[in-house]
Design an enzyme around this catalytic site. Structure first.
Site, PDB file in Angstrom:
ATOM      1  N   ARG A   1      -9.457   3.018  11.313  1.00 31.85           N
ATOM      2  CA  ARG A   1      -8.004   3.191  11.318  1.00 31.85           C
ATOM      3  C   ARG A   1      -7.506   4.189  12.365  1.00 31.85           C
ATOM      4  NH1 ARG A   1      -6.094   1.446   6.181  1.00 31.85           N
ATOM      5  NH2 ARG A   1      -7.320  -0.410   5.728  1.00 31.85           N
TER       6      ARG A   1
ATOM      7  N   ARG B   1       0.796  -1.740   7.359  1.00 33.71           N
ATOM      8  CA  ARG B   1       1.230  -0.473   6.772  1.00 33.71           C
ATOM      9  C   ARG B   1       2.214   0.301   7.664  1.00 33.71           C
ATOM     10  NH1 ARG B   1      -2.861   3.065   3.682  1.00 33.71           N
ATOM     11  NH2 ARG B   1      -0.795   3.745   3.007  1.00 33.71           N
TER      12      ARG B   1
ATOM     13  N   CYS C   1      -4.921  10.247  -1.482  1.00 35.42           N
ATOM     14  CA  CYS C   1      -4.004   9.315  -0.818  1.00 35.42           C
ATOM     15  C   CYS C   1      -2.657   9.169  -1.510  1.00 35.42           C
ATOM     16  CB  CYS C   1      -4.669   7.959  -0.683  1.00 35.42           C
ATOM     17  SG  CYS C   1      -5.318   7.364  -2.222  1.00 35.42           S
TER      18      CYS C   1
ATOM     19  N   ASP D   1       0.806  -1.229   0.000  1.00 31.83           N
ATOM     20  CA  ASP D   1       0.000   0.000   0.000  1.00 31.83           C
ATOM     21  C   ASP D   1       0.840   1.280   0.000  1.00 31.83           C
ATOM     22  OD1 ASP D   1      -2.851  -0.636   0.016  1.00 31.83           O
ATOM     23  OD2 ASP D   1      -2.448  -1.697   1.895  1.00 31.83           O
TER      24      ASP D   1
ATOM     25  N   HIS E   1     -11.967   6.235   5.138  1.00 29.57           N
ATOM     26  CA  HIS E   1     -11.357   7.402   5.775  1.00 29.57           C
ATOM     27  C   HIS E   1     -12.298   8.603   5.759  1.00 29.57           C
ATOM     28  CE1 HIS E   1      -7.275   5.534   4.594  1.00 29.57           C
ATOM     29  NE2 HIS E   1      -7.313   5.546   5.913  1.00 29.57           N
TER      30      HIS E   1
ATOM     31  N   GLU F   1      -0.163   9.446   1.645  1.00 29.24           N
ATOM     32  CA  GLU F   1      -0.913  10.369   2.510  1.00 29.24           C
ATOM     33  C   GLU F   1      -1.111   9.813   3.920  1.00 29.24           C
ATOM     34  OE1 GLU F   1      -5.008  12.700   2.050  1.00 29.24           O
ATOM     35  OE2 GLU F   1      -5.306  10.553   1.913  1.00 29.24           O
ATOM     36  N   ASP F   2      -1.232   8.486   4.011  1.00 26.05           N
ATOM     37  CA  ASP F   2      -1.578   7.903   5.315  1.00 26.05           C
ATOM     38  C   ASP F   2      -0.429   7.894   6.308  1.00 26.05           C
ATOM     39  OD1 ASP F   2      -4.264   7.374   4.659  1.00 26.05           O
ATOM     40  OD2 ASP F   2      -3.613   5.678   3.439  1.00 26.05           O
TER      41      ASP F   2
HETATM   42  C1  CIR Z   1      -5.627   0.743   2.751  1.00 26.10           C
HETATM   43  O1  CIR Z   1      -6.622   0.058   2.978  1.00 26.10           O
HETATM   44  O2  CIR Z   1      -4.957   1.222   3.657  1.00 26.10           O
HETATM   45  C2  CIR Z   1      -5.229   0.973   1.309  1.00 26.10           C
HETATM   46  N1  CIR Z   1      -5.536  -0.167   0.522  1.00 26.10           N
HETATM   47  C3  CIR Z   1      -5.905   2.195   0.754  1.00 26.10           C
HETATM   48  C4  CIR Z   1      -5.503   3.450   1.446  1.00 26.10           C
HETATM   49  C5  CIR Z   1      -6.090   4.666   0.824  1.00 26.10           C
HETATM   50  N2  CIR Z   1      -5.680   5.817   1.554  1.00 26.10           N
HETATM   51  C6  CIR Z   1      -6.323   6.973   1.561  1.00 26.10           C
HETATM   52  O3  CIR Z   1      -7.344   7.124   0.900  1.00 26.10           O
HETATM   53  N3  CIR Z   1      -5.823   7.946   2.303  1.00 26.10           N
END
Ligand code: CIR
Length: 258
Positions: A133, A87, A250, A62, A163, A67-68
């Protein structure tokens, strides 16, 4: 500190092993995902962002969703502690690039968990989704970290999406784009609100660069609404990234710098 920069990372060859929460698994065309991501990066550049592109991380499925992993404010950076265990290693991977652009770098610690996708900053307001999350412990830590800088941090309950920024993003400092099925619109009552088209529930996730908006091409009805409200909108095809439950915010961390 006036130029807009974007931190991005190339698509991992392992993206098919991504986390999924609210959508089913479909085959991802990795070569197409790469091409779509390159087009997305080109769009960011055309809209005025200087892009720093980090290399793909072959073992972190991922990791394109940078962004995360970090919250970048004008004054400091906050490394996150992502809610999905798989992650967490992405944070150490991005930390050197973050330290290159901000002197002060803080970090969310256990039991706090937070994904950057849950953090919506509009001016000095910081809204954080209470999602699968992101939890209250992390929100409390973030509020403490930001206290010296006069940001107001607000926890926002939400449902049925990954999110907070799946449900609401800002089009400008006074206007939000929102899906009120997923988040209570009353939390954003001080802003003018444009709703996503009811047939496009995933359309609320858009990137704002200056006065320009970048969004997925999959949501033409919502795109037309945004355009008729007077915004300059660019659409980009991110179908393969959407299969990984990502969208447009993201894939970059936007920040101001020299
Ligand atoms: C996840 O589930 O963490 C990733 N497959 C997708 C994350 C997308 N992140 C975001 O929109 N900020």
């Amino acid at each position: 500190m006036s130029e807009m920069h974007a931190l991005c990372r190339a698509v991992s060859p392992a993206i098919a092993d991504c986390e999924l929460s609210f959508i089913g698994r479909e085959p991802i065309n990795v070569a197409l995902a790469h091409r779509q991501h390159m087009e997305y990066v080109l769009c960011l550049g055309k809209l005025g962002a200087k892009v720093i592109e980090l290399p793909a991380e072959p073992t972190l499925p991922d990791s394109v969703f940078v962004e995360d992993t970090v919250l970048l404010f004008d004054e400091l950076a906050v490394l996150t502690r992502p809610g999905a265990e798989s992650r967490r290693a992405e944070v150490d991977a991005i930390a050197p690039a973050v330290r290159a652009v901000r002197k002060q770098v803080e970090r969310i610690s256990a039991p706090g968990t937070i994904d950057g996708g849950d953090v919506l900053r509009i001016g000095r307001r910081v809204f954080v989704g209470l999602s699968q999350r992101s939890n209250q412990a992390a929100i409390d830590q973030l509020a403490d970290i930001l206290k010296p800088y006069a940001y107001t941090v607000t926890a926002v309950p939400m449902q049925d999406c990954l999110h907070l920024k799946s449900a609401v993003t800002a089009l400008s400092d006074d206007t939000v784009l929102i899906n009120p099925e997923w988040v209570d619109a009353a939390y954003f009552k001080e802003y003018r609100q444009i709703r996503v088209d009811e047939h496009e529930p995933h359309a609320a996730n858009v990137v704002r660069i200056g006065s320009a908006i970048l969004m997925p091409s999959a949501f033409p009805k919502t795109q037309a609404r945004i355009a008729s409200a007077g915004y300059a909108v660019t659409a980009v095809d991110v179908s393969e990234l959407q299969k990984a439950e990502g969208a447009v915010t993201c894939c970059s961390v936007l920040f101001t710098g020299e």
